[in-house]
Write a protein that holds these residues in place. Structure first.
Motif, PDB file in Angstrom:
ATOM      1  N   ALA A  18       5.007 -18.459  -3.246  1.00  0.00           N
ATOM      2  CA  ALA A  18       4.468 -17.569  -2.221  1.00  0.00           C
ATOM      3  C   ALA A  18       4.492 -16.150  -2.754  1.00  0.00           C
ATOM      4  CB  ALA A  18       5.307 -17.652  -0.943  1.00  0.00           C
ATOM      5  N   MET A  19       3.588 -15.327  -2.228  1.00  0.00           N
ATOM      6  CA  MET A  19       3.592 -13.910  -2.576  1.00  0.00           C
ATOM      7  C   MET A  19       3.116 -13.117  -1.376  1.00  0.00           C
ATOM      8  SD  MET A  19       0.266 -13.563  -5.067  1.00  0.00           S
ATOM      9  CE  MET A  19      -0.064 -15.255  -5.534  1.00  0.00           C
ATOM     10  N   THR A  20       3.592 -11.908  -1.280  1.00  0.00           N
ATOM     11  CA  THR A  20       3.091 -10.986  -0.262  1.00  0.00           C
ATOM     12  C   THR A  20       2.415  -9.829  -0.983  1.00  0.00           C
ATOM     13  OG1 THR A  20       5.257  -9.892  -0.158  1.00  0.00           O
ATOM     14  CG2 THR A  20       4.789 -11.589   1.493  1.00  0.00           C
ATOM     15  N   LEU A  21       1.317  -9.372  -0.405  1.00  0.00           N
ATOM     16  CA  LEU A  21       0.483  -8.361  -1.046  1.00  0.00           C
ATOM     17  C   LEU A  21       0.138  -7.258  -0.055  1.00  0.00           C
ATOM     18  CD1 LEU A  21      -1.935 -11.050  -2.416  1.00  0.00           C
ATOM     19  CD2 LEU A  21      -0.413  -9.704  -3.866  1.00  0.00           C
ATOM     20  N   HIS A  22       0.056  -6.062  -0.538  1.00  0.00           N
ATOM     21  CA  HIS A  22      -0.409  -4.959   0.294  1.00  0.00           C
ATOM     22  C   HIS A  22      -1.921  -5.100   0.498  1.00  0.00           C
ATOM     23  CE1 HIS A  22       3.399  -2.891   0.347  1.00  0.00           C
ATOM     24  NE2 HIS A  22       3.519  -3.185  -0.935  1.00  0.00           N
ATOM     25  N   PRO A  23      -2.441  -4.684   1.645  1.00  0.00           N
ATOM     26  CA  PRO A  23      -3.873  -4.819   1.917  1.00  0.00           C
ATOM     27  C   PRO A  23      -4.702  -3.757   1.204  1.00  0.00           C
ATOM     28  CG  PRO A  23      -2.780  -3.853   3.807  1.00  0.00           C
ATOM     29  CD  PRO A  23      -1.701  -4.193   2.815  1.00  0.00           C
ATOM     30  N   GLU A  24      -4.782  -3.881  -0.112  1.00  0.00           N
ATOM     31  CA  GLU A  24      -5.531  -2.950  -0.948  1.00  0.00           C
ATOM     32  C   GLU A  24      -6.308  -3.751  -1.992  1.00  0.00           C
ATOM     33  OE1 GLU A  24      -2.124  -0.687  -2.105  1.00  0.00           O
ATOM     34  OE2 GLU A  24      -1.749  -1.943  -3.872  1.00  0.00           O
ATOM     35  N   PRO A  25      -7.412  -3.235  -2.470  1.00  0.00           N
ATOM     36  CA  PRO A  25      -8.266  -3.992  -3.399  1.00  0.00           C
ATOM     37  C   PRO A  25      -7.541  -4.517  -4.636  1.00  0.00           C
ATOM     38  CG  PRO A  25      -9.434  -2.063  -2.620  1.00  0.00           C
ATOM     39  CD  PRO A  25      -8.019  -1.951  -2.101  1.00  0.00           C
ATOM     40  N   GLU A  26      -6.575  -3.768  -5.159  1.00  0.00           N
ATOM     41  CA  GLU A  26      -5.846  -4.194  -6.358  1.00  0.00           C
ATOM     42  C   GLU A  26      -5.068  -5.496  -6.137  1.00  0.00           C
ATOM     43  OE1 GLU A  26      -5.342  -1.060  -4.947  1.00  0.00           O
ATOM     44  OE2 GLU A  26      -6.816  -0.097  -6.231  1.00  0.00           O
ATOM     45  N   SER A  27      -4.799  -5.815  -4.894  1.00  0.00           N
ATOM     46  CA  SER A  27      -4.034  -7.024  -4.590  1.00  0.00           C
ATOM     47  C   SER A  27      -4.800  -8.300  -4.912  1.00  0.00           C
ATOM     48  CB  SER A  27      -3.604  -7.027  -3.125  1.00  0.00           C
ATOM     49  OG  SER A  27      -2.621  -6.029  -2.922  1.00  0.00           O
ATOM     50  N   VAL A  28      -6.113  -8.231  -4.939  1.00  0.00           N
ATOM     51  CA  VAL A  28      -6.908  -9.427  -5.257  1.00  0.00           C
ATOM     52  C   VAL A  28      -6.628  -9.861  -6.695  1.00  0.00           C
ATOM     53  CG1 VAL A  28      -9.232 -10.390  -5.415  1.00  0.00           C
ATOM     54  CG2 VAL A  28      -8.658  -8.802  -3.560  1.00  0.00           C
ATOM     55  N   SER A  29      -6.656  -8.934  -7.631  1.00  0.00           N
ATOM     56  CA  SER A  29      -6.368  -9.295  -9.031  1.00  0.00           C
ATOM     57  C   SER A  29      -4.905  -9.690  -9.199  1.00  0.00           C
ATOM     58  CB  SER A  29      -6.744  -8.163  -9.984  1.00  0.00           C
ATOM     59  OG  SER A  29      -5.998  -7.003  -9.714  1.00  0.00           O
ATOM     60  N   ARG A  30      -4.004  -9.071  -8.457  1.00  0.00           N
ATOM     61  CA  ARG A  30      -2.592  -9.472  -8.510  1.00  0.00           C
ATOM     62  C   ARG A  30      -2.422 -10.909  -8.044  1.00  0.00           C
ATOM     63  NH1 ARG A  30      -1.384  -4.055  -5.966  1.00  0.00           N
ATOM     64  NH2 ARG A  30      -0.957  -2.745  -7.769  1.00  0.00           N
ATOM     65  N   GLU A  57     -11.401 -14.989  -2.989  1.00  0.00           N
ATOM     66  CA  GLU A  57     -12.259 -14.848  -1.814  1.00  0.00           C
ATOM     67  C   GLU A  57     -11.436 -14.723  -0.537  1.00  0.00           C
ATOM     68  OE1 GLU A  57     -15.393 -14.231  -1.939  1.00  0.00           O
ATOM     69  OE2 GLU A  57     -15.568 -14.603  -4.085  1.00  0.00           O
ATOM     70  N   LEU A  58     -10.404 -15.559  -0.391  1.00  0.00           N
ATOM     71  CA  LEU A  58      -9.617 -15.530   0.846  1.00  0.00           C
ATOM     72  C   LEU A  58      -8.754 -14.282   0.945  1.00  0.00           C
ATOM     73  CD1 LEU A  58      -8.618 -19.272   1.338  1.00  0.00           C
ATOM     74  CD2 LEU A  58     -10.588 -18.017   2.239  1.00  0.00           C
ATOM     75  N   VAL A  59      -8.202 -13.817  -0.172  1.00  0.00           N
ATOM     76  CA  VAL A  59      -7.417 -12.577  -0.138  1.00  0.00           C
ATOM     77  C   VAL A  59      -8.339 -11.394   0.157  1.00  0.00           C
ATOM     78  CG1 VAL A  59      -6.010 -10.989  -1.520  1.00  0.00           C
ATOM     79  CG2 VAL A  59      -5.525 -13.443  -1.553  1.00  0.00           C
ATOM     80  N   THR A  60      -9.511 -11.388  -0.433  1.00  0.00           N
ATOM     81  CA  THR A  60     -10.484 -10.326  -0.130  1.00  0.00           C
ATOM     82  C   THR A  60     -10.797 -10.307   1.355  1.00  0.00           C
ATOM     83  OG1 THR A  60     -11.438 -10.423  -2.345  1.00  0.00           O
ATOM     84  CG2 THR A  60     -12.817  -9.482  -0.594  1.00  0.00           C
ATOM     85  N   ASN A  61     -11.073 -11.471   1.934  1.00  0.00           N
ATOM     86  CA  ASN A  61     -11.358 -11.545   3.368  1.00  0.00           C
ATOM     87  C   ASN A  61     -10.163 -11.105   4.204  1.00  0.00           C
ATOM     88  OD1 ASN A  61     -13.918 -12.465   2.851  1.00  0.00           O
ATOM     89  ND2 ASN A  61     -13.520 -14.569   3.455  1.00  0.00           N
ATOM     90  N   ALA A  62      -8.966 -11.523   3.793  1.00  0.00           N
ATOM     91  CA  ALA A  62      -7.761 -11.140   4.537  1.00  0.00           C
ATOM     92  C   ALA A  62      -7.594  -9.629   4.545  1.00  0.00           C
ATOM     93  CB  ALA A  62      -6.532 -11.819   3.926  1.00  0.00           C
ATOM     94  N   ILE A  63      -7.846  -8.995   3.407  1.00  0.00           N
ATOM     95  CA  ILE A  63      -7.730  -7.540   3.322  1.00  0.00           C
ATOM     96  C   ILE A  63      -8.836  -6.869   4.143  1.00  0.00           C
ATOM     97  CG2 ILE A  63      -7.969  -5.565   1.748  1.00  0.00           C
ATOM     98  CD1 ILE A  63      -6.578  -7.381  -0.388  1.00  0.00           C
ATOM     99  N   ARG A  64     -10.024  -7.399   4.033  1.00  0.00           N
ATOM    100  CA  ARG A  64     -11.170  -6.789   4.711  1.00  0.00           C
ATOM    101  C   ARG A  64     -11.097  -6.924   6.229  1.00  0.00           C
ATOM    102  NH1 ARG A  64     -17.234  -6.429   3.000  1.00  0.00           N
ATOM    103  NH2 ARG A  64     -18.087  -5.872   5.004  1.00  0.00           N
TER     104      ARG A  64
END
Length: 145
Positions: A18-30, A57-64
């Motif tokens: 599991a990982m948690t990511l900040h809602p920022e574009p750089e998180s997709v590559s992370r 795709e899903l992380v991008t949607n989650a952030i967006r």
């Protein structure tokens, strides 16, 4: 970024990582990078590239589309269920807003779930047990029997 991983899954804990990511574009590559690193020791037989594409795709949607009154995070978890791999992406958005779209050729957005739908064996969206929304996909036969 914070992350956790279960290196020794058992029946009671099928979560592989599991990982948690900040809602920022750089998180997709992370998310792509960390998933590749953490899934590798489990030697899946499925296409890791396909999984990474769907996670992107899903992380991008989650952030967006995620929203909350205060600071929030995107959470990605992956599980082994028998021979299948299930990946979940959680955000604080509303489950009713997740839908498969059919954009026009000149639309700039709206193809993420179409890619997931075409690539995964199945996908699902609904309320997250963390609150908000979860969108998940399943890749069958990710490990040999």
């Amino acid at each position: 970024m914070a992350y956790t991983i279960d290196r020794y899954p058992c029946e009671e804990s099928p979560r592989l990582g599991a990982m948690t990511l900040h809602p920022e574009p750089e998180s997709v590559s992370r998310a792509r990078r960390w998933f590749r690193k953490f899934i590798a020791p489990y030697n899946p037989a499925c296409s890791v590239d396909d999984c990474v594409l769907m996670i992107s795709e899903l992380v991008t949607n989650a952030i967006r589309y995620g929203e909350a009154e205060g600071p929030w995070l995107v959470r990605v978890e992956w599980f082994r269920e028998g021979t299948s791999l299930r990946v979940e992406v959680h955000n604080p958005g509303f489950p009713a807003s997740v839908r498969l779209r059919h954009p026009d050729a000149d639309d700039a957005h709206g193809r993420g779930l179409l890619l997931v739908d075409a690539t995964a064996d199945s996908w699902h969206s609904g309320p997250s047990h963390f609150g908000g929304t979860v969108v998940s996909f399943v890749v069958a036969d990710a490990w040999p029997t």
